[in-house]
Design a protein around this motif. Structure first.
Motif, PDB file in Angstrom:
ATOM      1  N   VAL A   1       0.832  -1.213   0.000  1.00 29.39           N
ATOM      2  CA  VAL A   1       0.000   0.000   0.000  1.00 29.39           C
ATOM      3  C   VAL A   1       0.871   1.271   0.000  1.00 29.39           C
ATOM      4  N   PRO A   2       1.886   1.369   0.875  1.00 28.05           N
ATOM      5  CA  PRO A   2       2.732   2.572   0.810  1.00 28.05           C
ATOM      6  C   PRO A   2       3.448   2.731  -0.536  1.00 28.05           C
TER       7      PRO A   2
ATOM      8  N   ALA B   1       2.429   1.624  -3.446  1.00 26.35           N
ATOM      9  CA  ALA B   1       1.412   2.042  -4.430  1.00 26.35           C
ATOM     10  C   ALA B   1       1.113   3.534  -4.281  1.00 26.35           C
ATOM     11  N   ALA B   2       1.047   4.001  -3.031  1.00 24.54           N
ATOM     12  CA  ALA B   2       0.800   5.433  -2.793  1.00 24.54           C
ATOM     13  C   ALA B   2       1.965   6.267  -3.326  1.00 24.54           C
ATOM     14  N   LEU B   3       3.191   5.751  -3.173  1.00 24.76           N
ATOM     15  CA  LEU B   3       4.369   6.467  -3.681  1.00 24.76           C
ATOM     16  C   LEU B   3       4.343   6.544  -5.206  1.00 24.76           C
TER      17      LEU B   3
ATOM     18  N   ARG C   1       1.723   6.466  -7.099  1.00 22.24           N
ATOM     19  CA  ARG C   1       0.669   7.418  -7.466  1.00 22.24           C
ATOM     20  C   ARG C   1       1.168   8.859  -7.303  1.00 22.24           C
ATOM     21  N   GLN C   2       1.863   9.089  -6.185  1.00 21.38           N
ATOM     22  CA  GLN C   2       2.386  10.429  -5.915  1.00 21.38           C
ATOM     23  C   GLN C   2       3.453  10.827  -6.940  1.00 21.38           C
TER      24      GLN C   2
ATOM     25  N   SER D   1       2.003  11.889 -10.157  1.00 20.96           N
ATOM     26  CA  SER D   1       0.991  12.957 -10.104  1.00 20.96           C
ATOM     27  C   SER D   1       1.526  14.314 -10.576  1.00 20.96           C
TER      28      SER D   1
ATOM     29  N   ALA E   1       8.685  11.321  -3.860  1.00 19.30           N
ATOM     30  CA  ALA E   1       8.139   9.966  -4.019  1.00 19.30           C
ATOM     31  C   ALA E   1       8.952   9.172  -5.040  1.00 19.30           C
TER      32      ALA E   1
END
Lengths: 108, 169
Positions: free
Chosen positions: A38-39, A41-43, A45-46, A49, B141
């Motif tokens: 999950v982290p 995947a969030a990275l 996405r970020q 972005s 990120a």
């Protein structure tokens, strides 16, 4: 033929208990997905972005490339020194009297 | 964190190390090792020591006593016994410990920040700068993912070369 092999394989796995023990995999897998998947995947996405290509921008940054080199050197030197000191430390713990063992392991 | 702050108090220009040296009449000027590259290593070793000691100690405790006795009976001194009996038996544990320490050292943040200063920023420090100071969360990120990817790649190469997962598994 393939079906028979699959059935035979399943019977063999059930016979040695592997099938019953498979549920033991779920807690570590769930842990892995929640705390790493999950982290990450969030990275991802970020990172995607932004307006430009953040990966290319990172690699082009001199400060980042310098930091990568410095981190690798730091880790390599620290690893060599830690293994050397750790070996001496472990030998002292293994051969020392009880109070030395307790002291060294407590300090470690 | 506690160990790192302990080392920081030790390495400050007029810290505990200076106090000791001054009491021993070895130095009168303040020490200038704080926030240098050299200042980070003792603290990093102190923080990482348990991850090296425990696997190596387990290998040492698993040594066959008969081999050590045989080496002594055949006249081997401590140095030869260590080189011919102990070292080959614990080599794999030392390599595993080294891989573990190396991979963990790649993510060091607090120790380089407190003891190395701004000129010795590691990748984690740069990522923090992108996220909190430069307000570029996307670049931060991306850098984090590059660090994770690089760490995984290094681990896979080490595993291929030294079979560390077999040792741990």
């Amino acid at each position: 033929m393939a079906v028979e092999e699959a059935v035979a394989g399943r019977r063999a796995r059930t016979a040695d208990g592997a099938g019953e023990r498979r549920w033991l995999l779920w807690p570590p897998l769930a842990f892995f997905v929640l705390l790493l998947g999950v982290p990450v995947a969030a990275l991802v996405r970020q990172a995607l972005s932004g307006e430009g290509n953040a990966f290319a921008e990172s690699i082009r940054m001199t400060v980042f490339v310098d930091a990568v080199g410095r981190t690798l050197l730091l880790a390599a030197v620290a690893t060599a020194a830690t293994v050397l000191v750790g070996t001496c430390y472990a030998l002292a713990v293994a051969v020392g009297p009880a109070w030395v063992k307790a002291l060294l392991m407590g300090a470690c | 964190m506690v160990r790192t702050i302990g080392w920081m108090l030790l390495e400050l220009p007029t810290g505990a190390l200076f106090w000791l040296l001054e009491k021993a009449h070895l130095r009168t000027e303040p020490i200038d090792i704080y926030q240098t590259t050299g200042a980070m290593y003792p603290a990093m070793i102190a923080v990482m020591l348990p991850f090296a000691v425990l696997p190596i100690l387990a290998a040492i405790l698993g040594l066959d006593r008969e081999q050590l006795n045989a080496a002594t009976v055949f006249g081997a001194g401590p140095v030869l016994t260590f080189g011919a009996v102990v070292l080959p038996a614990i080599r794999q544990a030392m390599i595993s410990a080294g891989v573990l320490v190396f991979v963990m050292s790649l993510g060091f943040y607090v120790t380089p920040l407190l003891l190395g200063g701004p000129s010795n920023m590691t990748v984690s420090g740069i990522i923090n700068g992108q996220l909190n100071n430069a307000n570029r969360a996307d670049v931060g990120a991306a850098m984090s993912l590059l660090l994770v990817g690089g760490t995984v790649a290094i681990y896979l190469v080490a595993d291929r070369l030294f079979k560390v997962s077999e040792r741990w598994g």
